[in-house]
Enzyme design. Structure first.
Site, PDB file in Angstrom:
ATOM      1  CB  ILE A   1      47.343   5.715  22.691  1.00  0.00           C
ATOM      2  CG1 ILE A   1      46.051   6.101  22.225  1.00  0.00           C
ATOM      3  CG2 ILE A   1      47.746   5.334  23.932  1.00  0.00           C
ATOM      4  CD1 ILE A   1      45.093   4.649  22.919  1.00  0.00           C
TER       5      ILE A   1
ATOM      6  NE  ARG B   1      61.589   1.329  19.501  1.00  0.00           N
ATOM      7  CZ  ARG B   1      61.657   0.276  20.147  1.00  0.00           C
ATOM      8  NH1 ARG B   1      62.462  -0.856  19.947  1.00  0.00           N
ATOM      9  NH2 ARG B   1      60.134  -0.137  20.396  1.00  0.00           N
TER      10      ARG B   1
ATOM     11  CE1 TYR C   1      53.631   4.338  34.393  1.00  0.00           C
ATOM     12  CE2 TYR C   1      51.986   4.184  35.972  1.00  0.00           C
ATOM     13  CZ  TYR C   1      52.319   4.109  34.731  1.00  0.00           C
ATOM     14  OH  TYR C   1      51.445   3.547  33.607  1.00  0.00           O
TER      15      TYR C   1
ATOM     16  CE  LYS D   1      51.283   0.008  34.958  1.00  0.00           C
ATOM     17  NZ  LYS D   1      50.148   0.450  33.980  1.00  0.00           N
TER      18      LYS D   1
END
Length: 354
Positions: free
Chosen positions: A13, A34, A145, A113
């Site tokens: 996205i 991939r 992260y 997050k």
């Protein structure tokens, strides 16, 4: 074409919307994934697995990008595994580039997050103070992260390129097959409600239903990434990125329902997760797809109920501060209802929903 981009995760996205933005700006773009069959037209495909070092090295052997955009991640069973795998993915890309000296800038997309903690750590510490600001310290928990950021810092110091980090909230945008797509998930859910007469019930927490929140349009994210990657003010900085407005789901939910010609249900006394509500809908979606001649009859390709549940079931307020990038020169804005409406219109035009 002095600017040559390598987008890692170009079919996701973020990657697809970034590719479209760069194409419009005249960049030469290489899309690494991939499976590359969903790349936007004009993107040069590079089929490789970033965890396969030798295969990745061969795939990038003749590529000398001026910019690298890292827009992908891999989900594992635990956050410890997430840290290992996702930092390795990033390190592998920078270590196999044949001429890292020509690299000018690398951008990494992470998310909120960073402030909330990973899924498995939700609710295990004090609720973070909002609005989220880039100056807030890291949480004292494992977070992939943070591992990705550290890998980026190491590569930038070693090879001498600048970097930027982009922290979106829930991303709304077009990408078929994306595993974290609230927009297409809600479009499928609303379609099922319209076809069956089920109530269009908000599946999340009362905190999210009543509280202020925000989201990130994938096009808004792409604009900020390009700005930071080509502006002196964006170099070696981390930036939050949301649309720039705030809303309450109890205000937006009826608007989404209206777009589909249905009524929004009142908030339930006992909310039920979207994953539970849609758990038996695979056959139903095939029937709906065949009835209307839609392009995709596999429910799990269009809807990721688990991720939508994770976003909407939070028990903490989620509001994001954009002051840092605005002061630095990024002033773009996106109206949130139209983030959803634009996506719904495209899904309908391309016959993914009736």
């Amino acid at each position: 074409m002095s600017r040559k981009a390598l987008i890692v995760g170009a079919t996701g996205i973020v990657g697809q919307n970034l590719a479209n933005r760069l194409l419009a700006d005249g960049w030469a773009i290489y899309g690494l994934a991939r499976r590359t069959f969903t790349l936007p037209r004009g993107v040069l495909p590079i089929a490789a697995d970033v965890l396969d070092v030798e295969g990745l090295k061969a795939a990038l052997a003749h590529l000398e990008p001026s910019h690298v955009f890292f827009c992908t991640w891999s989900r594992r069973a635990t956050e410890h595994e997430n840290c290992i795998v996702n930092s390795a993915m990033l390190r592998n890309v920078f270590e196999v580039l044949p001429n890292p000296g020509v690299l000018d800038h690398a951008a990494l997309v992470t998310g909120l997050k960073h402030y909330l903690g990973p899924f498995e750590a939700y609710g295990t510490s004090a609720a973070p103070q909002t609005p989220f600001r880039e100056s807030m310290p890291r949480l004292d928990v494992e977070n992939f992260y943070y591992a990705q950021e550290d890998a980026l810092f190491e590569a930038a110091e070693r090879d001498g390129f600048s970097w930027s980090i982009h922290r979106p909230h829930t991303i709304v945008g077009y990408a078929i097959g994306n595993v974290m797509n609230i927009g297409s998930t809600l479009a499928v859910y609303a379609t099922i409600c319209r076809e069956t007469g089920r109530p269009f019930v908000f599946p999340g927490s009362e905190v999210q239903w009543n509280g202020l929140t925000d989201v990130t349009d994938a096009r808004q994210l792409a604009r900020q990434i390009v700005w930071a990657s080509t502006s002196a003010a964006g170099r070696n900085e981390a930036f939050n990125i949301v649309n720039g407005d705030v809303f309450r789901w109890k205000w937006l939910w009826p608007q989404l329902a209206s777009w589909f010609g249905i009524e929004a249900a009142v908030y339930p006394r006992r909310p039920s997760s979207l994953e539970l509500q849609m758990s038996g809908d695979a056959k139903l979606w095939r029937e709906i797809s065949r009835k209307y001649g839609l392009q995709e009859e596999r429910l799990d390709v269009l809807a990721s109920a688990w991720h939508t549940d994770a976003d909407l079931s939070r028990l903490v307020e989620c509001v994001t501060d954009m002051s840092k990038s605005r002061i630095a020169g990024f002033a773009d804005y996106q109206d949130t209802p139209h983030s959803f409406f634009d996506l719904f219109e495209r899904l309908r035009a391309e016959r993914f929903i009736p």
